[in-house]
Design a protein around this motif. Structure first.
Motif, short mmCIF file in Angstrom:
data_model
loop_
_atom_site.label_atom_id
_atom_site.label_comp_id
_atom_site.label_asym_id
_atom_site.label_seq_id
_atom_site.Cartn_x
_atom_site.Cartn_y
_atom_site.Cartn_z
N GLY A 48 21.04 43.88 42.19
CA GLY A 48 20.40 44.53 43.73
C GLY A 48 21.04 43.17 43.99
O GLY A 48 20.09 43.15 45.39
N ARG A 49 21.42 41.66 43.78
CA ARG A 49 21.77 40.96 44.51
C ARG A 49 22.83 40.63 45.08
O ARG A 49 23.83 39.50 45.55
CB ARG A 49 20.70 40.04 43.88
N ASN A 50 23.73 40.92 44.07
CA ASN A 50 25.67 41.01 44.53
C ASN A 50 25.51 41.37 45.55
O ASN A 50 25.02 42.22 46.88
CB ASN A 50 25.92 41.14 43.56
N SER A 51 27.24 41.53 46.19
CA SER A 51 27.93 41.38 47.61
C SER A 51 27.99 43.12 47.98
O SER A 51 28.28 43.41 49.02
CB SER A 51 28.80 40.93 47.50
N GLY A 52 27.73 43.45 46.72
CA GLY A 52 28.18 45.13 46.52
C GLY A 52 29.71 45.80 46.77
O GLY A 52 30.77 46.50 46.81
N VAL A 53 30.78 44.69 46.40
CA VAL A 53 31.87 44.83 46.58
C VAL A 53 32.50 45.35 45.35
O VAL A 53 32.32 45.14 44.31
CB VAL A 53 32.37 43.41 46.87
N LEU A 54 33.59 46.29 45.45
CA LEU A 54 34.27 47.55 44.70
C LEU A 54 35.30 46.61 44.05
O LEU A 54 36.13 46.63 45.19
CB LEU A 54 34.25 49.03 44.70
N HIS A 55 35.07 46.05 43.39
CA HIS A 55 36.90 45.42 43.68
C HIS A 55 37.88 45.85 42.49
O HIS A 55 37.53 46.57 42.23
CB HIS A 55 35.93 44.05 42.81
N ALA A 56 38.92 45.42 43.18
CA ALA A 56 40.18 46.05 42.74
C ALA A 56 40.71 45.39 41.02
O ALA A 56 41.46 47.11 40.69
CB ALA A 56 41.89 46.46 43.86
N GLY A 57 40.79 44.67 40.94
CA GLY A 57 41.10 44.33 39.58
C GLY A 57 42.42 43.32 39.63
O GLY A 57 42.96 43.94 38.12
N PRO A 62 46.27 39.65 32.98
CA PRO A 62 45.92 41.57 32.13
C PRO A 62 46.14 41.53 31.12
O PRO A 62 45.88 42.45 30.76
CB PRO A 62 48.17 41.54 32.96
N ASP A 63 46.09 40.34 30.67
CA ASP A 63 45.50 40.87 29.47
C ASP A 63 43.58 40.91 28.49
O ASP A 63 43.32 41.15 27.81
CB ASP A 63 46.74 39.59 27.85
N SER A 64 43.46 40.74 29.70
CA SER A 64 41.84 41.08 29.75
C SER A 64 40.92 42.51 29.77
O SER A 64 41.78 42.98 30.80
CB SER A 64 41.48 39.52 30.80
N LEU A 65 39.74 41.97 29.49
CA LEU A 65 39.60 42.92 29.70
C LEU A 65 38.52 43.57 31.35
O LEU A 65 38.53 44.82 31.83
CB LEU A 65 37.92 43.04 29.01
N LYS A 66 38.25 42.15 32.05
CA LYS A 66 38.55 42.07 33.23
C LYS A 66 39.32 43.06 33.72
O LYS A 66 38.59 44.09 34.91
CB LYS A 66 37.85 40.72 33.45
N ALA A 67 40.28 42.96 34.22
CA ALA A 67 41.63 44.07 34.71
C ALA A 67 41.74 45.50 34.20
O ALA A 67 41.17 45.57 35.01
CB ALA A 67 42.84 43.07 34.49
N MET A 361 35.93 33.64 30.96
CA MET A 361 36.95 33.90 31.66
C MET A 361 35.98 35.57 31.53
O MET A 361 36.64 36.37 33.26
CB MET A 361 37.79 33.69 32.21
N ASP A 362 36.24 35.69 30.79
CA ASP A 362 35.99 37.03 30.09
C ASP A 362 34.63 38.10 30.02
O ASP A 362 34.04 37.55 29.67
CB ASP A 362 37.28 38.11 29.10
N PHE A 363 34.30 38.94 30.04
CA PHE A 363 33.54 39.27 29.55
C PHE A 363 33.46 39.53 28.28
O PHE A 363 34.51 39.27 26.96
CB PHE A 363 33.77 41.17 29.77
N VAL A 364 32.12 39.76 26.91
CA VAL A 364 32.38 39.15 25.63
C VAL A 364 31.60 40.03 24.85
O VAL A 364 30.03 40.69 25.46
CB VAL A 364 31.72 37.95 25.50
N VAL A 365 32.01 41.61 24.06
CA VAL A 365 31.23 42.41 23.50
C VAL A 365 31.65 41.94 21.79
O VAL A 365 32.26 42.02 21.64
CB VAL A 365 31.93 43.45 23.93
N ARG A 366 30.38 41.99 21.87
CA ARG A 366 30.13 42.14 20.20
C ARG A 366 29.00 42.58 19.47
O ARG A 366 28.53 43.27 20.19
CB ARG A 366 29.30 40.27 19.58
N GLY A 367 29.02 42.89 18.00
CA GLY A 367 27.85 43.40 17.33
C GLY A 367 28.59 44.63 15.77
O GLY A 367 29.50 44.39 15.83
N ASP A 368 27.43 45.10 15.84
CA ASP A 368 27.71 45.60 14.60
C ASP A 368 26.85 47.07 14.22
O ASP A 368 26.86 48.40 15.40
CB ASP A 368 27.26 45.21 12.65
N GLU A 369 26.53 47.60 13.29
CA GLU A 369 26.45 49.32 13.01
C GLU A 369 24.92 49.26 13.95
O GLU A 369 24.63 50.09 13.91
CB GLU A 369 26.47 49.77 11.78
#
Length: 397
Positions: A48-57, A62-67, A361-369
């Protein structure tokens, strides 16, 4: 199923946590899902505190999750807003060069846009004057027609309304004190959970560490300050951004247009020492301060970032006149008297790779079952949230 038993328990009722709950519901219509948050209302922190910009990417490697997730998330968020009758303002965005030496970086952004499947266009100063008469550039500018804006709190609340409408339980005002395998303990109850999904934002690293999934990272908070202009709505038509320093995951002070047509300067990326230090001494935590101070030698000795330069350039931005002067380089007609209204500050939960002394620089996703952890879900996570949920939830298909 007992009232304190859930198939899925999501920690964090920000846009990312709500997106995860939404996607799980689509995959498992009959699952019991609870979303826990210590706050009593939605969007109290980054969502609720960000600029609300819908970024294009187009910014991201190019090899990142963010892209990939920003490109796809832009469309998914637009579709969601259309379905829920939430307004999206089609502003577009221009990125301007402040001197000839930045033109090569503009061309690199254009190349990244092409590689990411995102439409951008290099334009002349004459074309820039047609797109955004108030902006100034050197030699070339970059035009992004698919960047837009929405009200971040309205979108987050709209997603909360949708998941509740479809059967998810919101457990607001329930601070998660600790987690163990298949169990969430809050200030108000003890819950058995088939799978725990950690979307805790400023505290996601702390939750992940309880499962052994974030020991190689430390969290460094950075404060984003905003100032609203007193110009008539519609005076500024497009978002206006500088060329970013690609060594850092920050985009620099820029001007955005709000959903109601106002001009807004920000955000900063000021280093701070507590996770909720939004204003004054409120939110300061001595234990956190000591911990973050202890991390800073690694950041300051990084060969990947000009950490001292970043701090030197950011700290003066606490002064309104200084941040407005920076924006004036993008839009010369700006004057300090035009931007006197403070916006709500935000705090970025930025991870530092401890071993490599490098900001992640990128999102990070980790975990297991038993658990899934969404880490470094910083900008553009608001734009990417629905695509991120689709990506992460493939494991639940």
């Amino acid at each position: 199923m007992a009232a304190n038993n859930f198939d899925f328990g999501v920690i964090g009722a920000g846009i990312v946590g709500l997106a995860m709950a939404n996607r799980i519901r689509q995959i498992h219509p009959n699952a019991t899902i609870a979303v826990f948050d210590k706050e009593r209302s939605i969007g109290e922190h980054a969502s609720g505190r960000n600029s609300g910009v819908l970024h294009a990417g187009f910014y991201y490697s190019p090899d990142s999750l963010k892209a990939a997730l920003t490109r796809d998330g832009n469309k998914l968020l637009r579709d969601f807003c259309s379905e829920e009758n939430i307004q999206v303002k089609e502003t577009g965005k221009v990125v301007v060069a402040q001197n000839p030496s930045e033109v090569a970086a503009l061309q690199e952004l254009h190349r990244r846009g092409n590689a990411n499947g995102v439409v951008t266009e290099l334009v002349t100063p004459e074309r820039l004057a047609e797109l955004e008469p108030l902006a100034k550039t050197s030699e070339l500018a970059l035009w992004s027609p698919h960047t837009a804006v929405a009200n971040p709190l309205a979108v987050t609340q709209g997603l909360a309304n949708k998941v509740v409408r479809e059967g998810t339980t919101l457990k607001l005002g329930q601070e998660v004190l600790r987690t163990t395998q298949n169990r969430i303990i809050t200030n108000l109850g003890n819950y058995s959970v088939g799978h725990i999904i950690n979307c805790a934002g400023l505290y996601a690293d702390k939750v992940a560490k309880q499962f052994g999934y974030c020991d190689d990272y430390a969290m460094l908070p950075f404060k984003g300050l905003y100032w609203y202009g007193n110009w008539a709505p519609g005076t500024l038509r497009r978002h206006v951004y500088p060329v970013p320093d690609v060594r850092n995951p920050f985009l620099g002070v820029h001007l955005t247009v709000t959903i109601d047509g106002r001009a807004k300067i920000g955000p900063t990326a000021i280093p701070i020492f507590s996770r909720e230090s939004y204003a004054g001494i409120g939110g300061l935590n001595v234990k956190e301060i000591l911990n973050i101070v202890g991390i800073y030698p690694k950041f300051l000795s990084s060969k990947h970032h000009d950490a001292f330069g970043l701090i030197k350039s950011e700290l003066p931005k606490y002064l309104q006149r200084h941040i407005v002067t920076q924006a004036k380089a993008l839009v010369p007609s700006i004057e300090p008297k035009d931007f006197k209204e403070r916006g709500k500050p935000g705090i970025r939960a930025q991870l530092l790779d401890i071993k490599n002394k490098k900001l992640e620089m990128d999102f990070v996703v980790r975990g297991d079952e038993n658990s899934t952890h969404l880490l470094n879900a910083v900008s553009p996570a608001w734009t990417s949230a629905l695509a991120m949920a689709n990506h992460v939830c493939k494991k639940f298909d």
